[in-house]
Write a protein that holds these residues in place. Structure first.
Motif, PDB file in Angstrom:
ATOM      1  N   ARG A 172       0.653  -1.257  -0.106  1.00 20.01           N
ATOM      2  CA  ARG A 172      -0.021  -0.130  -0.098  1.00 20.01           C
ATOM      3  C   ARG A 172       0.948   1.203   0.153  1.00 20.01           C
ATOM      4  O   ARG A 172       1.769   1.329   0.763  1.00 20.01           O
ATOM      5  CB  ARG A 172      -0.969   0.036   1.219  1.00 20.01           C
ATOM      6  CG  ARG A 172      -1.891   0.985   1.222  1.00 20.01           C
ATOM      7  CD  ARG A 172      -2.655   1.107   2.423  1.00 20.01           C
ATOM      8  NE  ARG A 172      -3.237  -0.254   2.455  1.00 20.01           N
ATOM      9  CZ  ARG A 172      -4.613  -0.495   1.783  1.00 20.01           C
ATOM     10  NH1 ARG A 172      -5.206   0.477   0.921  1.00 20.01           N
ATOM     11  NH2 ARG A 172      -5.058  -1.688   2.177  1.00 20.01           N
ATOM     12  N   LEU A 191      -1.143   6.762   1.835  1.00 14.41           N
ATOM     13  CA  LEU A 191      -2.355   6.357   2.388  1.00 14.41           C
ATOM     14  C   LEU A 191      -2.431   5.876   3.872  1.00 14.41           C
ATOM     15  O   LEU A 191      -3.632   5.761   4.572  1.00 14.41           O
ATOM     16  CB  LEU A 191      -2.892   5.004   1.785  1.00 14.41           C
ATOM     17  CG  LEU A 191      -3.173   5.425   0.274  1.00 14.41           C
ATOM     18  CD1 LEU A 191      -3.617   3.971  -0.317  1.00 14.41           C
ATOM     19  CD2 LEU A 191      -4.332   6.207  -0.098  1.00 14.41           C
ATOM     20  N   LEU A 241     -11.253   9.537   1.151  1.00 16.78           N
ATOM     21  CA  LEU A 241     -10.864   9.390  -0.157  1.00 16.78           C
ATOM     22  C   LEU A 241     -11.974   9.813  -1.182  1.00 16.78           C
ATOM     23  O   LEU A 241     -11.740  10.330  -1.980  1.00 16.78           O
ATOM     24  CB  LEU A 241     -10.304   7.992  -0.251  1.00 16.78           C
ATOM     25  CG  LEU A 241      -9.090   7.605   0.255  1.00 16.78           C
ATOM     26  CD1 LEU A 241      -8.731   6.190   0.248  1.00 16.78           C
ATOM     27  CD2 LEU A 241      -8.152   8.461  -0.219  1.00 16.78           C
ATOM     28  N   GLY A 253     -10.836   4.519 -13.527  1.00 20.17           N
ATOM     29  CA  GLY A 253     -10.888   3.240 -12.421  1.00 20.17           C
ATOM     30  C   GLY A 253     -11.775   2.251 -12.793  1.00 20.17           C
ATOM     31  O   GLY A 253     -11.830   1.041 -12.443  1.00 20.17           O
ATOM     32  N   LEU A 257     -12.183   2.334  -3.426  1.00 16.39           N
ATOM     33  CA  LEU A 257     -10.983   3.459  -3.543  1.00 16.39           C
ATOM     34  C   LEU A 257      -9.638   3.094  -3.208  1.00 16.39           C
ATOM     35  O   LEU A 257      -8.567   3.123  -3.832  1.00 16.39           O
ATOM     36  CB  LEU A 257     -11.457   4.872  -3.209  1.00 16.39           C
ATOM     37  CG  LEU A 257     -12.711   5.331  -3.761  1.00 16.39           C
ATOM     38  CD1 LEU A 257     -13.069   6.711  -3.057  1.00 16.39           C
ATOM     39  CD2 LEU A 257     -12.260   5.733  -5.199  1.00 16.39           C
ATOM     40  N   LEU A 306      -6.255   2.510  -5.506  1.00 16.54           N
ATOM     41  CA  LEU A 306      -4.797   3.241  -5.390  1.00 16.54           C
ATOM     42  C   LEU A 306      -3.735   2.421  -5.314  1.00 16.54           C
ATOM     43  O   LEU A 306      -2.484   2.914  -5.395  1.00 16.54           O
ATOM     44  CB  LEU A 306      -5.088   4.385  -4.343  1.00 16.54           C
ATOM     45  CG  LEU A 306      -6.103   5.363  -4.444  1.00 16.54           C
ATOM     46  CD1 LEU A 306      -6.000   6.461  -3.420  1.00 16.54           C
ATOM     47  CD2 LEU A 306      -5.606   6.298  -5.734  1.00 16.54           C
ATOM     48  N   CYS A 307      -4.097   1.151  -5.390  1.00 17.43           N
ATOM     49  CA  CYS A 307      -2.784   0.291  -5.320  1.00 17.43           C
ATOM     50  C   CYS A 307      -2.543  -0.376  -6.455  1.00 17.43           C
ATOM     51  O   CYS A 307      -1.730  -1.123  -6.928  1.00 17.43           O
ATOM     52  CB  CYS A 307      -2.864  -0.885  -4.144  1.00 17.43           C
ATOM     53  SG  CYS A 307      -3.122  -0.318  -2.365  1.00 17.43           S
ATOM     54  N   HIS A 349      -2.410   3.942 -12.145  1.00 22.36           N
ATOM     55  CA  HIS A 349      -1.316   5.097 -11.936  1.00 22.36           C
ATOM     56  C   HIS A 349      -0.715   5.258 -13.422  1.00 22.36           C
ATOM     57  O   HIS A 349      -0.473   6.455 -13.849  1.00 22.36           O
ATOM     58  CB  HIS A 349      -0.306   4.901 -10.828  1.00 22.36           C
ATOM     59  CG  HIS A 349      -0.962   4.849  -9.522  1.00 22.36           C
ATOM     60  ND1 HIS A 349      -1.454   6.061  -8.939  1.00 22.36           N
ATOM     61  CD2 HIS A 349      -1.270   3.940  -8.767  1.00 22.36           C
ATOM     62  CE1 HIS A 349      -1.790   5.970  -7.667  1.00 22.36           C
ATOM     63  NE2 HIS A 349      -1.984   4.466  -7.700  1.00 22.36           N
ATOM     64  N   ARG A 358       2.685   7.243  -8.976  1.00 25.27           N
ATOM     65  CA  ARG A 358       1.694   8.281  -8.088  1.00 25.27           C
ATOM     66  C   ARG A 358       0.814   8.894  -9.239  1.00 25.27           C
ATOM     67  O   ARG A 358       0.512  10.253  -8.981  1.00 25.27           O
ATOM     68  CB  ARG A 358       2.244   9.203  -7.090  1.00 25.27           C
ATOM     69  CG  ARG A 358       2.919   8.309  -6.037  1.00 25.27           C
ATOM     70  CD  ARG A 358       3.554   9.211  -5.000  1.00 25.27           C
ATOM     71  NE  ARG A 358       4.122   8.605  -3.809  1.00 25.27           N
ATOM     72  CZ  ARG A 358       4.677   9.130  -2.750  1.00 25.27           C
ATOM     73  NH1 ARG A 358       4.848  10.419  -2.832  1.00 25.27           N
ATOM     74  NH2 ARG A 358       4.970   8.501  -1.737  1.00 25.27           N
ATOM     75  N   MET A 403      -2.440   8.996 -10.331  1.00 26.95           N
ATOM     76  CA  MET A 403      -3.504   9.542  -9.776  1.00 26.95           C
ATOM     77  C   MET A 403      -3.480  10.790  -9.026  1.00 26.95           C
ATOM     78  O   MET A 403      -4.064  11.683  -9.294  1.00 26.95           O
ATOM     79  CB  MET A 403      -4.394   8.546  -9.308  1.00 26.95           C
ATOM     80  CG  MET A 403      -4.984   7.269 -10.082  1.00 26.95           C
ATOM     81  SD  MET A 403      -6.340   7.962 -11.227  1.00 26.95           S
ATOM     82  CE  MET A 403      -7.608   8.422  -9.950  1.00 26.95           C
ATOM     83  N   LEU A 404      -2.498  10.769  -8.098  1.00 26.46           N
ATOM     84  CA  LEU A 404      -2.334  11.791  -7.142  1.00 26.46           C
ATOM     85  C   LEU A 404      -1.815  13.312  -8.286  1.00 26.46           C
ATOM     86  O   LEU A 404      -2.216  14.145  -7.901  1.00 26.46           O
ATOM     87  CB  LEU A 404      -1.219  11.668  -6.140  1.00 26.46           C
ATOM     88  CG  LEU A 404      -0.956  12.875  -5.342  1.00 26.46           C
ATOM     89  CD1 LEU A 404      -2.105  13.253  -4.540  1.00 26.46           C
ATOM     90  CD2 LEU A 404       0.231  12.351  -4.255  1.00 26.46           C
TER      91      LEU A 404
END
Length: 594
Positions: free
Chosen positions: A3, A7, A121, A287, A346, A350-351, A356, A417, A419-420
């Motif tokens: 992870r 997060l 999130l 996603g 969610l 994100l993993c 990404h 990263r 998506m960030l």
């Protein structure tokens, strides 16, 4: 896969940070621009007329009844203008407050269903959604009706998933009633009733008893009746011309007929799926390749927390797709429901390395487009310079900044990263759009400066005719103005305008787009004052003396005197905000140009 470290951050103060970021991002730019077409000037004009005339129950536009929408949003805008004392500050506040309220409802419900981390999130996901952020910065009805729809869904799901909670169900029904008298479609949360019935039958949700359903439906109708019944009585027994037509339009044409046999915005059935949702749901849509299989597994075991909002999302899309008339903004209520349906997935999303990389690819593409367009525009590429000339803007620096920001985020955050990085780039985009973008486009999309030139030519006491008008020109007029009915036949409008102009040709003028030249073939065009390009139209200002040879008809169409403008609002104390206002210094109407 391990992870990501980010997060594991503490969520103790996460909601406060989310609220501050949301407020800062969505409120940025308040007071920096005027109402822009297509809808914003109309609702600002409605609201200003309410404040000046006191006619709150039936909205008016330029002295004429406005039958297309109920008054809830106009009431909110009028209250915001009255409280802030500024048209520029006030007209965007209802959408801002509605967006923050919607965000709060989504985070609160996900917190109760899944816990604090997923709630945070979910809030970030909704705030990052393109259409949600766009409409939060736009003074249209849709953000307010989305608040009522989300509150209706919230109350429904509090009872179904966390119940029994009859009070929340009834509150949700009251919100649906408010949604109906805001924009007619406030009942959309009821589309979740079939899924709720199935889940209750299988013991996965709190049952909705028949009595509760009946009381809820009665509450929806009762809240809607608080405006509908007095409106029907006023329009049936009132003596203002057009009241009966107003009643029939708002009750029938703008509801069932608009959905069943739309007369404009006609699009194919797949319009939303192909042309709207791919951008409106960004970045959530990225996603879906991973979310859909997970949804399927959860639906097979009847996970009520996913099935209810997901059924609402899909049925809203189907509902609006069945109507021939379609606008992209109709999809706005699906964003909160989609986030609720995706919420438990969610953290796992994100993993996903592939997600990404997909976000990184999109960010690189967007950055390259903006950077290349900015460089080529600054270098004088003809196609881009023609585009800038058409809209009277030079956005190359802005475009280059967006490209550089994308490149910087890619280098700093790396593909792991993505998506960030995409969410951060969207925040940069909205920050630049709300500052530099507003300042660049305001003179193009608001006719404020042109209407100042008009009054300099005619004098402040001269009267101005605006046949076939657009609301932004009536709103920004700096002198007494008349029009001849928004829905009146154009030939009738011009015949009435000719008659009115020739009654006092030395004191009356006409403002008209050049493309209407055929309508004024009888006029002496040597007297035309060419005002140039404004709002994608070329404009002429013509004195009444130029229409001496035109044959008018006093009975061709009614004459409407516009009772208020932004200039009138300034003299009444509703001053337009300028950048100085942001520093605590209030500008005068003369300084602000209103």
């Amino acid at each position: 896969m391990q992870r990501p470290a980010y997060l594991h951050a503490s969520y103790r103060y996460g909601f406060w940070w989310l609220a501050l970021v949301a407020l800062g991002l969505l409120a940025l730019g308040l007071g920096l621009r005027d109402p822009w077409p297509a809808d914003e000037p109309r609702f600002a004009l409605n609201s200003l007329e309410m404040l000046k005339t006191g006619h709150f129950w039936l909205p008016h536009r330029g002295g004429e009844l406005y039958p297309d929408k109920p008054p809830i949003f106009m009431w909110a805008t009028a209250a915001s203008i009255a409280i802030t004392g500024s048209v520029r500050l006030g007209f965007l506040l209802p959408s801002l407050i509605a967006a923050l309220g919607t965000l709060a409802l989504v985070t609160d419900l996900t917190n109760r269903l899944y816990g604090r981390r997923i709630a945070l999130l979910s809030g970030i996901a909704l705030l990052s959604t393109v259409q949600f952020a766009l409409q939060a910065k736009t003074a249209q009805i849709d953000m307010l009706v989305t608040l009522w729809i989300t509150l209706g869904a919230y109350g429904l799901m509090r009872h179904a998933l966390l119940g029994p909670a009859r009070g929340w169900w009834y509150l949700g029904c009251a919100a649906m009633g408010l949604g109906i008298i805001t924009k007619g479609v406030g009942f959309l949360p009821l589309l979740m009733l079939p899924a709720w019935a199935l889940l209750a039958w299988r013991g996965k949700a709190t049952p909705l008893r028949l009595k509760e359903l009946g009381l809820g439906l009665a509450l929806i109708l009762g809240v809607a009746a608080l405006w509908v019944v007095p409106m029907a009585l006023i329009t049936t027994f009132g003596d203002e011309p057009g009241m009966a037509a107003y009643r029939d339009n708002i009750l029938f044409k703008q509801t069932g007929k608009r959905l069943a046999t739309a007369w404009h915005h006609v699009k194919p059935w797949h319009y939303y799926i192909v042309s709207v949702l791919p951008w409106a749901w960004l970045p959530l849509v990225l996603g879906l390749p991973w979310v859909v299989p997970s949804w399927w597994h959860r639906l097979r075991r009847l996970d009520a927390r996913v099935l209810l909002p997901l059924s609402g999302t899909l049925l809203v899309v189907v509902f609006f797709s069945l109507s021939p008339g379609k606008r992209g903004v109709y999809m706005l209520p699906t964003s909160p429901l989609l986030v609720l349906a995706m919420a438990p997935l969610l953290p796992g999303l994100l993993c996903k390395r592939g997600l990404h990389w997909l976000a990184t690819g999109l960010l690189a593409l967007l950055g390259a487009i903006f950077l290349v367009a900015g460089v080529l525009g600054a270098a004088g590429l003809p196609a881009l310079t023609e585009l800038a000339a058409k809209y009277d803007v030079t956005p190359w620096v802005w475009w280059m900044l967006l490209g550089v920001a994308a490149a910087g985020l890619l280098v700093w955050l790396r593909p792991r990263r993505g998506m960030l990085g995409l969410a951060a780039w969207l925040a940069v985009f909205w920050a630049l759009w709300s500052t530099f973008g507003y300042q660049q486009l305001d003179q193009t999309r608001s006719p404020r400066d042109m209407m100042q030139r008009v009054v300099q030519i005619t004098g402040p006491s001269a009267w101005l005719a605006q046949p076939d008008f657009d609301e932004e020109f009536l709103l920004q007029a700096q002198q007494p103005s008349v029009h001849f009915g928004f829905h009146t036949d154009q030939d009738a409008q011009f015949l009435r305008a000719f008659d009115w102009l020739t009654q006092a040709p030395g004191e009356r003028w006409m403002l008209i787009p050049q493309r209407k030249e055929d309508q004024i073939a009888c006029a002496d065009l040597s007297q035309v004052n060419d005002l140039g390009l404004q709002n994608n139209e070329h404009w002429w200002l013509i004195p009444g003396t130029a229409f001496a040879s035109c044959q008018g008809d006093a009975s061709a169409a009614p004459l409407f005197v516009a009772p208020t403008t932004v200039a009138d609002a300034a003299t009444a104390g509703y001053q337009p905000a300028t950048q100085q206002d942001q520093d605590g210094v209030t500008a005068t109407p003369e300084d602000s140009g209103k």
